[in-house]
Design an enzyme around this catalytic site. Structure first.
Site, PDB file in Angstrom:
ATOM      1  N   GLU A 118     -30.560-104.025 130.860  1.00 31.33           N
ATOM      2  CA  GLU A 118     -31.323-105.249 131.070  1.00 31.33           C
ATOM      3  C   GLU A 118     -30.765-106.116 132.200  1.00 31.33           C
ATOM      4  OE1 GLU A 118     -31.268-104.564 126.503  1.00 31.33           O
ATOM      5  OE2 GLU A 118     -30.056-104.048 128.260  1.00 31.33           O
ATOM      6  N   CYS A 154     -27.105-109.053 125.854  1.00 30.27           N
ATOM      7  CA  CYS A 154     -28.292-108.966 126.713  1.00 30.27           C
ATOM      8  C   CYS A 154     -29.402-109.889 126.217  1.00 30.27           C
ATOM      9  CB  CYS A 154     -28.789-107.523 126.767  1.00 30.27           C
ATOM     10  SG  CYS A 154     -27.636-106.406 127.590  1.00 30.27           S
ATOM     11  N   ALA A 207     -22.915 -67.158 122.301  1.00 27.65           N
ATOM     12  CA  ALA A 207     -23.629 -66.122 123.049  1.00 27.65           C
ATOM     13  C   ALA A 207     -23.430 -64.800 122.320  1.00 27.65           C
ATOM     14  CB  ALA A 207     -23.104 -66.030 124.478  1.00 27.65           C
ATOM     15  N   ARG A 252     -21.199 -79.344 128.182  1.00 26.73           N
ATOM     16  CA  ARG A 252     -19.880 -79.968 128.042  1.00 26.73           C
ATOM     17  C   ARG A 252     -19.855 -81.345 128.709  1.00 26.73           C
ATOM     18  NH1 ARG A 252     -15.743 -74.888 129.336  1.00 26.73           N
ATOM     19  NH2 ARG A 252     -16.432 -73.558 127.592  1.00 26.73           N
ATOM     20  N   LEU A 281     -15.719 -69.936 112.103  1.00 28.29           N
ATOM     21  CA  LEU A 281     -15.884 -71.386 112.203  1.00 28.29           C
ATOM     22  C   LEU A 281     -17.368 -71.759 112.182  1.00 28.29           C
ATOM     23  CD1 LEU A 281     -14.303 -74.060 112.619  1.00 28.29           C
ATOM     24  CD2 LEU A 281     -14.618 -73.725 115.068  1.00 28.29           C
ATOM     25  N   SER A 291     -18.890 -71.291 108.744  1.00 24.96           N
ATOM     26  CA  SER A 291     -18.479 -72.297 107.760  1.00 24.96           C
ATOM     27  C   SER A 291     -19.397 -73.508 107.797  1.00 24.96           C
ATOM     28  CB  SER A 291     -17.024 -72.714 107.994  1.00 24.96           C
ATOM     29  OG  SER A 291     -16.892 -73.480 109.182  1.00 24.96           O
TER      30      SER A 291
END
Length: 347
Positions: free
Chosen positions: A53, A87, A157, A191, A295, A298
């Site tokens: 703003e 703002c 992948a 990332r 992992l 899980s």
């Protein structure tokens, strides 16, 4: 599409410019319209700097026009003092005639107070224009405040025969190359756009990954590794000071000096809750989980994920480590030089 939706769409376009630099703040865009003409635009560029703003207001050449203008903003204007002033106060001070807001801010420090301030000052306020698109844009920020944890993206992948890697016993053995040049770039873009990335002990030992952002412009995520028994060697890339690393463990210290930060948790308890609570405390609003299979499984087993990005190569590997198996239909799929990338959203 109505006029309000048209200008809110422009706000969303502008907001996306902050995707790599505003976290853990939300991406926000603002447009100021006078007599059907855009006279000012702005977006939140970087965490700690001015919000959308004031940037839009500062871009207006003739401030006298603000009193007859409409401000469009994709997220409710803030009402509290943080790294920048509220703002909502600035909008009131500039006597802007009308404010159109995409969605209410889920941050409990705001949560409707900005809207209330504007209305109490006599400003006409409309809320909920393109609300779903605004929520999608800031899904990480919303998850962080509503669920009190990071937004979780599972990523892997696999080959056409559902293998995630070759069977290996040490890091001296070659890793199976599955991704192509384009899909590797997409991973690094991911990332750059998220705050943390996690791997388990086996992946850290066998792949010795750096988990940095090198194939795309942007910041390195916080590297998170689960190393229960502190098995990583001193020369592990994850323990080098090339990027920040957080290690979840049950031990107290590595037998050597490292720049990595250790966080002790009780693995006999709810380890995921403890880890996500710690990331929430650190204001990490998004987490990519890259593997390995144990992992990823899980989290799949307990349904603790928000998105999955699964790349499938056309090649077969034969003997190898099984990829996670899912029975869901993808919400979206894209193809890059023969590789399919499928996206799933946890509803």
């Amino acid at each position: 599409m109505g006029i309000d939706e048209l200008y809110m769409g422009r706000c969303l376009q502008l907001a996306k410019n902050g995707v790599r630099d505003v976290a853990p703040n939300p991406m926000v865009g603002a447009v100021i319209v006078h007599n059907g003409e855009i006279i000012g635009e702005g977006y939140h560029c970087k965490c700690g700097q001015a919000h959308a703003e004031p940037n839009a207001i500062a871009s207006v050449k003739d401030e006298h026009l603000l009193e007859q203008s409409t401000l469009y903003v994709s997220l409710e204007p803030c009402s509290h003092y943080g790294k920048t002033p509220p703002c909502a106060e600035l909008i009131i001070k500039k006597r802007i005639l009308r404010v159109v807001i995409g969605m209410k801010d889920p941050n409990p420090q705001v949560a409707g107070r900005g809207i209330q301030m504007l209305r109490e000052a006599g400003i006409e306020v409309t809320v909920g224009v393109l609300e779903q698109q605004c929520r999608q844009l800031n899904k990480r920020f919303i998850c962080y405040h509503e669920k009190k944890r990071p937004y979780i993206i599972l990523k892997w992948a696999q080959t056409a025969d559902f293998k995630i890697d070759a069977c290996r016993q040490s890091s001296a053995e070659s890793v199976a190359v599955i991704s192509n040049t384009i899909t590797k770039q997409l991973v690094h873009q991911m990332r750059a756009e998220n705050m943390a990335i996690m791997v388990g002990t086996r992946t850290a030992l066998l792949d010795n990954p750096s988990l940095r952002t090198t194939r795309w412009s942007g910041n390195n995520p916080l590297r998170v590794v689960i190393d229960k028994q502190l098995r990583l060697p001193a020369d592990s890339k994850l323990l080098q000071p090339i990027a920040p690393t957080l290690v979840f463990t049950e031990k107290t210290a590595y037998p050597f000096e490292t720049s990595a930060e250790l966080c002790q948790i009780d693995f006999a308890g709810n380890a995921w809750q403890q880890m996500l609570d710690e990331l929430f405390r650190r204001k990490i609003h998004s987490l990519i989980v890259e593997g390995g299979t144990c992992l990823l499984n899980s989290l799949l087993q307990i349904g603790l994920w928000d998105e999955m990005h699964v790349e499938t190569s056309p090649r077969n590997l034969g003997d190898g480590v099984e990829a996670p198996r899912i029975s869901l239909l993808p919400d979206k799929e894209e193809f890059y030089d023969g590789h399919a990338v499928r996206y799933y959203y946890n509803k």
